[in-house]
Design an enzyme around this catalytic site. Sequence first.
Site, PDB file in Angstrom:
ATOM      1  N   SER A  47       0.803  -1.230   0.000  1.00 43.17           N
ATOM      2  CA  SER A  47       0.000   0.000   0.000  1.00 43.17           C
ATOM      3  C   SER A  47       0.833   1.276   0.000  1.00 43.17           C
ATOM      4  O   SER A  47       0.276   2.363   0.004  1.00 43.17           O
ATOM      5  CB  SER A  47      -0.947   0.012   1.203  1.00 43.17           C
ATOM      6  OG  SER A  47      -1.749  -1.143   1.184  1.00 43.17           O
ATOM      7  N   HIS A  51       3.205   3.574   8.066  1.00 43.35           N
ATOM      8  CA  HIS A  51       2.110   3.540   9.029  1.00 43.35           C
ATOM      9  C   HIS A  51       2.446   4.329  10.291  1.00 43.35           C
ATOM     10  O   HIS A  51       3.604   4.352  10.729  1.00 43.35           O
ATOM     11  CB  HIS A  51       1.779   2.092   9.414  1.00 43.35           C
ATOM     12  CG  HIS A  51       1.138   1.324   8.305  1.00 43.35           C
ATOM     13  ND1 HIS A  51      -0.182   1.524   7.932  1.00 43.35           N
ATOM     14  CD2 HIS A  51       1.630   0.364   7.486  1.00 43.35           C
ATOM     15  CE1 HIS A  51      -0.475   0.706   6.927  1.00 43.35           C
ATOM     16  NE2 HIS A  51       0.604  -0.001   6.630  1.00 43.35           N
ATOM     17  N   ARG A 311       1.923 -10.963   0.947  1.00 47.48           N
ATOM     18  CA  ARG A 311       2.494 -10.626   2.251  1.00 47.48           C
ATOM     19  C   ARG A 311       3.158 -11.887   2.821  1.00 47.48           C
ATOM     20  O   ARG A 311       2.607 -12.984   2.691  1.00 47.48           O
ATOM     21  CB  ARG A 311       1.391 -10.169   3.203  1.00 47.48           C
ATOM     22  CG  ARG A 311       0.497  -9.048   2.689  1.00 47.48           C
ATOM     23  CD  ARG A 311      -0.633  -8.866   3.686  1.00 47.48           C
ATOM     24  NE  ARG A 311      -1.652  -7.888   3.317  1.00 47.48           N
ATOM     25  CZ  ARG A 311      -2.734  -8.141   2.574  1.00 47.48           C
ATOM     26  NH1 ARG A 311      -2.897  -9.355   2.037  1.00 47.48           N
ATOM     27  NH2 ARG A 311      -3.636  -7.218   2.352  1.00 47.48           N
TER      28      ARG A 311
END
Lengths: 489, 124, 425
Positions: A47, A51, A311
Site C-alpha cells: 500500500s 504507518h 504478504r
Amino acid sequence: MNSYDVIIIGGGVVGCMTARALSRYNLSILLIEKESDIGMGASSANSAIVHAGHDPVPGTLKAEMNHLANPMWDTLSAELGIPFKRSGAYIVAIEEGCDCLETLQARAKANGVPSEIISADEMKRREPRVNPLTTGALFTPTAGMVDPFAACIAPLENAINNGAQVMTDTAFVDFIKEGSKIIGIKTSRGDFACRWVVNAAGLYSDEVMHKAGVRPEFKITPRKGEYYILDKSEIQMENILFPVPSEVSKGILVLGSTHGNALVGPNSNMVPEKENRAVTADGLAEIWSGSQRLVPSIAPRSIIAVFAGLRATGNAHAKNGDYSHDFVIEIPKEVQGLVNLGGIESPGLTSAPAIAQRVVELLKEAGEKLVEKKDFNPIRPARPRFNHLNHEEQAALVAKDARYGHMICRCEMITEGEIVAEIHAPLPAKTYDAIKRRTWLGTGRCLGAFDMPRVVAILSQELGVSPLEITKKGTGSEFLARLTKDVEA
Amino acid sequence: MPTITQKVICTTCPKGCTLEVTRDGETIISILNGCKRGHEYAKQELTDPRRMVASTVRIRGAVHPLMPVYTSAPFPKPRIPELLKLLRSVELSAPVKMDQPVLENVLGTGINVNASREMDEVNQ
Amino acid sequence: MMHKENYDVVVIGSGPGGLAAAIAAKKNGAEAVLIIDRDIEPGGILLQCIHNGFGMETFKQDLPGPAYAQRFIDEATQVGVDFLLDTMVLEVTRDHHIFATSKQHGFVEINAKTVVLAMGCRERSRAQIRLPGTRPAGVFTAGTAQRWVNVEGFMPGKRFVILGSGDIGMIMARRLTFEGAKVERVLEVMPYLSGLTRNYVQCLMDFDIGLQLKHTVKNIIGKNRVEAIEACAVDDKMQPIAGTEEIIPCDTLLLSVGLIPENELSRQAGVLIDPVTAGPFVDDGFQTNIPGVFSAGNVVHVYDLVDWVTEAGLTAGKSAAQLVRKGVGSDGPTIPVKAADNVRYVVPQTLHPSTLEENDIRLQMRVTRPIEKPVWVEVRSGDKLITRRGEPYARPGEMVTIALKPAQVEEIKAASELRVAIVER
C-alpha cells in the site's frame, strides 16, 4: 572463494535497508537476490504507506518496530531521495457506532501513537470524497505515503556507493557450516565465505532458516492482496483513508500516492504458492466494493492498472501475549553467524529501517566490533526527474543533455535521459520492469502501450544486446520472439 | 455434376449480407439475398477469389528496417502464400519512392507489388 | 526543419486529422502553419497500418495506410506547412502558448493564434477491462504489436490469442499469419463483431481463424511469459459461465478492446470533455469551449473510417484559418444538438446556424443498440421533423451521419435545440 563479513539474503526493503545500515561500518557486505532485480518479492506490491503504528497489537515486535521506524522516514527521505509525504491517515467509521474509534484510539495510545478523533463533518471537510454516511474518523497525523520501490533501490544504491556489493539472479541454495557455525553459503552462482548471514528472504525466510536448522515450526503462508491504480487525471487523492479494521487486515484502503495516482486495496486471501501474484476476478470485485464503501464516487473508467502482492505472513508468537503473526528478529542460539528475520509483513515497509537498525544492534550485542567508516556518505545523489521540474528547469536540463528532451512515456512524462541514467546507475536497471520501478514509466493510463517498443530499443542500445534479448523481468520474459522476416520454413 | 449451395459473406459494403449461391460446377444457378453488386461479388468469389495483399519487405539504409508494400490490384487468393514467400526474399535499398514497383508482373499474374510510401536514405 | 516562434495555426499531431487541418488552414488563408508530432516522421498511426482499406471515400481508391498518409504529407509540404517532428508537446495553455520538448530541437516554446488538437486516440489496456491473471511478458495491445511487426521488424510472439474483434485485432490476426505466426483464436465478449464484416471475411475466415462471440479471457497463465490463457463463455450480463472454461496454450495475448480519445493536453488547457465521447465538446467548426482551440479526428470521438477523420480535419483547419483571418470565429448564436432515441452521442454538440448559409453541417453519431432493419436517422426541433435519411440498418460499430443543408437554415435558426434519433422505419 570470495569472502565477506556479512551476506544478506534477499533484496527486498528489509535486505536493502539492512545493507545500507551495515555499510556505515567497516564491514564487507554482499547482498544476493534470486530475481533479476531487487524489490520483486513481497516489496513489489503493497500500500506504499509509512504507518503511524496505531494498528499492531501492543507489546509485539510489529508495534515496537513500527513505532521506532516511523520518525526515521524524514531523515531517510532527505538523505536518500525517497519520495515521502507525511500526510497523516484517517480510519473512517461508516455507519458504525463511534465507540469503535475510541477502541482504536486506546490501542494507538498504548502503542505511543498520536491520534485524534474527528467528527463526521470535519472528516467530510478534510476529504470531500468520503462516503457521506461517515460517522467520524480517527486521524493519525504521523502516517505518510512513500515510494515503495525507491524505499528498496535508494538505500541499496547508497550501500553500493559505500562499498557494498550486490548480485542479482543469484539464489541461495544452502549454508556452509563448520559444526554449528555458519562459514558461508552456496548459491546458484557459486559459494561465498562469510562470518554472518542475514536472512532477509521475505516469502522464503522460512525455508532459509530451516536450512540453518532454526525454528522448524516456522512457516510463511503467503497472503495475497490485490489493488487498483486510478488515473490521476480522473481522481487525485491527498489523503490516506482506512476503513475500521477487521481481525485479519487493515481493510480496503483508498489513498493517494507519492507519484500522483490513487490506489485502492488490498484484500487479504491466503494462497498456497509463493509466486502466485495473479489478480482474480473475485478479488477485483471485492476491492471494488471496498472502495465504494469509503469513496462511492470512484468510477470504473478511472481504473488504469490492477496488480497483486503477497504478504510474508509468518506464525511466530509475540514475546508476551498470544499474538501469533509477529516478526522474527533474532540471533538464534542453535547456530552461530545467523541474523534471522522472518514473517516481515505489514507494517514491514514502515518498519524496515528500524529492523535494519536492530540488526546492527544485535551484531554489536553478539560481540561484533563495529567501527563507523570515516568516509561513510549517507547521501544518495538525486537524479533529475523531468516531470518534477518547472518549464524553465526542464529547458535547462534539455540544454545540458538532449536525451532529457526525448519523451518516452507520455502518461508519466519519463524521458530517455532518465531511462539511460537508470540503466547505468550503481544498481543498474536491466529490464523493463526495473526501469518501471525506478521511474514509474508505463504505470499510467496507457499501461506502457506507447513506451514499450521505445524502451526495448533503448535497453538494447545501452546494454549493447539485440532487442530479442530484452526482457520484462529477467530470463524467460523476453518481449520479442524473432525478426518479422525470419520465418522458419 | 451435382448442384451445390454455398454461403458467401459479401464484403462489397459494410452491411455484410450472407448470400446463398447454388451452382452446378462453374454455372451459377441461383443467388439468394444481397443486391446486384453482391451477386457480382459472389460470382467472382466462387470462381476467382482475389484479395488486395499488403505486407512488408526488407530495406537497407532507411530509417526503418521494413518497407510496406501492396499489390497494384486484387491478387489471386490461392497464390497469396507463394507471394508472401517471395516477398521475404526481397531487400530494397533506400531511397524508395511512393508507388515505386518492388516486383513487376509478380508470379506472372500481371500484377505489380509497389511501395506504399517513400523512404529516404539516411546516414547511419 | 526550422520553426518560428509565432504561428497562425499550430496543429498537434500529424495523423490524418492533423495533416488535413494544416492543409486546410493553409489553403484558407493562414500564413504560418506548423504541425508538431512526437514521431520522427509525419503520418501518425497510419504509418503502421500497412493494410489496404483506406481512402475509398476520399480518393475512390483502396490504399494502404502509409500511401493514404503520403498523399497528405506531400500536399502539406507542397502548400508550405512547417513540421516540427520528434517533438512532444508538454502543455498548451489557455492563451495558446505551447511548450514542447525534443531531442533534436531542445526545449521549444511557440505562440499560436489558434491551435488544432489532433492527438488521436490510445488503446484500452488490460486494466480497463479488468483482466485477471498474472502479469507476464506477452500481453500487448494490438497497436503495440502492429508497430513491432510492421515498422520495427520484430514478432512479439509465435502463438497468439486475440481478445476483441475490433478492426485492428482482426487485421493483426492476418498480418501475424502472413508472417508465419499461429493465431489460435479471436474472442469477443459482445454478441456481435465489433469491427467490419469485410475484415472478418478477409482476416479471419480466409485463414480459418476461429471467432468466438460472447467469450472472454478469464485468466492469464504464466509467470515470466504468457503460457496460456483461460477462455470462457459469458452470459447476457457479460459474466463468465461456469463450466465453459477452456485453456488455450499461447505465448501472446493481443488486446483489441477499444480506443479512447487522447485528451490529456486538452484537459490541461481547460478544454471541456464530453463524458460520453471522452473528447472535447465542439461546435460545427470543431472549436472547443476555449476560443481559438480546435480539435479534429479521433481526439474528438473514435471514428471507424479515416476518410471522416480527414473531413473533420479539413473543417477544423478551415475554421482555424477563418478565425485567424477575421479575428472571430463562426458568428451568431449556437444551438445545442442532443442525442435522443437510440443515439449514444452526436458530434458536434452545438452548431452555428449561420454556417448553413454557406455550407452543409454533417452530424456524426453512434447508435446505442444495433437495429438490423431499415432505420430513419431523424433530426427534430421539438416535434417538428427538420430532416431524415434512411439507412438499411444501424450498428454501434459503424458511425452514422446526416447532413443539415442550407435549405434548412431558417427552421434551424428558429429551434431552441436539435434532437437526433435513429428509429426503425
